[in-house]
Design an enzyme around this catalytic site. Sequence first.
Site, PDB file in Angstrom:
ATOM      1  N   SER A 308       0.837  -1.279  -0.121  1.00 13.75           N
ATOM      2  CA  SER A 308       0.052  -0.079  -0.002  1.00 13.75           C
ATOM      3  C   SER A 308       0.897   1.127   0.014  1.00 13.75           C
ATOM      4  O   SER A 308       1.963   1.488   0.678  1.00 13.75           O
ATOM      5  CB  SER A 308      -0.934  -0.083   1.201  1.00 13.75           C
ATOM      6  OG  SER A 308      -1.730   1.339   1.377  1.00 13.75           O
ATOM      7  N   ASP A 309       0.547   2.059  -0.848  1.00 11.00           N
ATOM      8  CA  ASP A 309       0.955   3.331  -0.633  1.00 11.00           C
ATOM      9  C   ASP A 309       0.875   4.083   0.412  1.00 11.00           C
ATOM     10  O   ASP A 309      -0.153   4.055   0.945  1.00 11.00           O
ATOM     11  CB  ASP A 309       0.594   4.624  -1.899  1.00 11.00           C
ATOM     12  CG  ASP A 309       1.345   5.832  -2.047  1.00 11.00           C
ATOM     13  OD1 ASP A 309       2.396   5.952  -1.876  1.00 11.00           O
ATOM     14  OD2 ASP A 309       0.735   6.777  -2.240  1.00 11.00           O
TER      15      ASP A 309
END
Length: 552
Positions: A308-309
């Site tokens: 996940s960013d």
Amino acid sequence: MATDKGIDLEQIRNETVDLEKIPIEEVFEQLKCTREGLSGAEGESRLQIFGPNKLEEKKESKFLKFLGFMWNPLSWVMEAAAIMAIALANGDGKPPDWQDFVALMAGLAPKTKVLRDGKWSEQEAAILVPGDIITVKLGDIIPADARLLEGDPLKVDQSALTGESLPVTKSPGDEIFSGSTCKQGEIEAVVIATGVHTFFGKAAHLVDSTNQVGHFQKVLTAIGNFCICSIAIGMLIEIIVMYPIQKRKYRDGIDNLLVLLIGGIPIAMPTVLSVTMAIGSHKLSQQGAITKRMTAIEEMAGMDVLCSDKTGTLTLNKLSVDKNLVEVFTKGVDKEHVLLLAARASRIENQDAIDTAIVGMLADPKEARAGIKEVHFLPFNPVDKRTALTYIDGDGDWHRASKGAPEQILILCNCKEDIKRKAFSVIDKFAERGLRSLAVARQVVPEKSKESLGSAWQFVGLLPLFDPPRHDSAETIRRALNLGVNVKMITGDQLAIAKETGRRLGMGTNMYPSASLLGNHKDESIAGLPIEELIERQTGLLGYFQNTNMKL
């Protein structure tokens, strides 16, 4: 001379010349241009060499796309049955049996101001070529990779490219990237790369060039191959039994073969699977999830690692002040008053990211100017590195409030050594947790004049700035871990900031920069371990841009 220029420009197009790090004068020399910009004819000539400053649209033939839906094992069996019914099912006076049977586009800024033929004009960004002189100002989306010319530093929001929460200060000579946004300042720049040759364009090309077959498609292909093999074996046995052994009529045998061929196809399977995934997509949409590709639902159900960013996904991409960590240095002042002074030293309109964060911490943004009369506002500049407001309170007394870089505010207040030591100790403590420090000071102006120097400044306090996690991120990560999904944070931000985010989200702090994992100079403690094992161990991967994300 034209031949030499063509060769040089061809080398630049092929990126054999590094225009990002060489001195700015050499940039002009390599690009064969001047600060007066290009002529219209030269711009047209270079447009033929470099191509338009836009990302290419991936064009597909609609007819071929339609045929592609019928290019799979299950369709092959149906197509074979149709051919048999049309071409072979004749005889015994019976008629034949007849049966019935979107692209990457990313855009750059549409308009830009460019210097051509000695005149500034607003043009389509697509006409830009290396060597053009452009101007960048507040609110502009940067249309191409460029190097800044002389002028005041620029503040640029690169969060879409790097994940950095705060705008980055770019000084003359620095490179700015297409797709980022100017948040403060105005300056001219020389274009060094356009279109697919820009940092943004290369990242888009990497994403576009990936063409992996999903797990769902592999399963369908395997089922189709099994059906083809089973049907082929069955038909071969039936042909041997019906014709050489039972001596059946030609048409009767063909009818039986068609029954076997069509009956052996799980014709309802694609429909059932599509309906099932559509229901899953509908349920996901009720939880705020957008499904771009339905087969991704099945793939997501089987994942064991979720990358996940950080910025904007795990966090709000919005600076905030942690009130619990505010440090007060002046007696008789509480944390709320420190925030109020910082808000008074902020703009209430045309705010930058820090002003928005400070004023947003008040119960009502109007409190920043409530009960006072604004006399003069000193905007931020790269020399003083602070903002200040001169104002008159309800009793008619004049005051100033200032906020800015702690080092500058400490000098402004002429603080004693013990105050400096305490301040730097707090700043170091904030830095270890990935928090940025902002200092606040105040002053009485007895002369009641905005030009007056006023009395001695007081160092009031230090504020910690942080991009806070979303309210539901920690719970989502906890649930994912309980389901056996290993969550990893991907970010281009600094190590300390990422570790603090990981600590607040309960992800742990076992993180390394990308250079330690993918670079040529790996950390000695992990140099002997395989890259796959290193990434598997990490809870966060730092310093990643789009190109390193693709390697990951």
